[in-house]
Write a protein that holds these residues in place. Structure first.
Motif, short mmCIF file in Angstrom:
data_model
loop_
_atom_site.label_atom_id
_atom_site.label_comp_id
_atom_site.label_asym_id
_atom_site.label_seq_id
_atom_site.Cartn_x
_atom_site.Cartn_y
_atom_site.Cartn_z
N ASP A 20 0.82 -1.20 0.00
CA ASP A 20 0.00 0.00 0.00
C ASP A 20 0.86 1.26 0.00
N ASN A 23 3.08 3.62 -4.81
CA ASN A 23 2.10 4.24 -5.70
C ASN A 23 2.27 3.65 -7.10
N GLN A 25 0.06 3.64 -9.42
CA GLN A 25 -0.66 4.44 -10.43
C GLN A 25 0.30 5.28 -11.27
N ASN A 26 1.44 5.68 -10.71
CA ASN A 26 2.39 6.50 -11.47
C ASN A 26 3.08 5.73 -12.57
N LYS A 33 -6.88 2.37 -14.46
CA LYS A 33 -7.07 2.04 -13.05
C LYS A 33 -7.23 0.53 -12.84
N THR A 37 -4.85 -2.01 -10.67
CA THR A 37 -5.42 -2.79 -9.57
C THR A 37 -5.16 -4.27 -9.76
N TYR A 40 -1.62 -5.00 -8.92
CA TYR A 40 -1.49 -4.94 -7.47
C TYR A 40 -1.93 -6.26 -6.83
#
Length: 65
Positions: A20, A23, A25-26, A33, A37, A40
Motif C-alpha cells: 500500500d 504508488n 498508479q504513477n 485504473k 489494480t 497490485y
C-alpha cells in the motif's frame, strides 16, 4: 487448522499493507485504473505465496514445527 493456512492469514494482510505504500498508479498511463489494480492483486498474491512457502520450508527444515 493447517499451519500454512495460518501463515497465509498472517502474511497476506501484511503484504497488502506493505504494498500500500507503493504508488503503482504513477507507473501506468492515465485511465488504466483496472490494470493497475489487477497488477497490485497479482503482486500481492505472488509475494504472499513466496513468503509463506519460505517460512514454511524454513520452519519445517529447522524442526520448529
Amino acid at each position: 487448522m493447517n499451519i500454512k493456512t495460518i501463515l497465509y492469514l498472517v502474511i497476506v494482510p501484511l503484504v497488502i499493507w506493505a504494498l500500500d505504500g507503493i504508488n503503482i498508479q504513477n507507473v501506468f498511463k492515465k485511465n488504466r485504473k483496472y490494470q493497475a489494480t489487477f497488477l497490485y492483486v497479482i503482486i500481492s498474491l505472488g509475494l504472499s505465496y513466496l513468503i509463506v512457502n519460505f517460512f514454511y520450508d524454513f520452519f519445517l527444515n529447522s524442526k520448529f514445527i
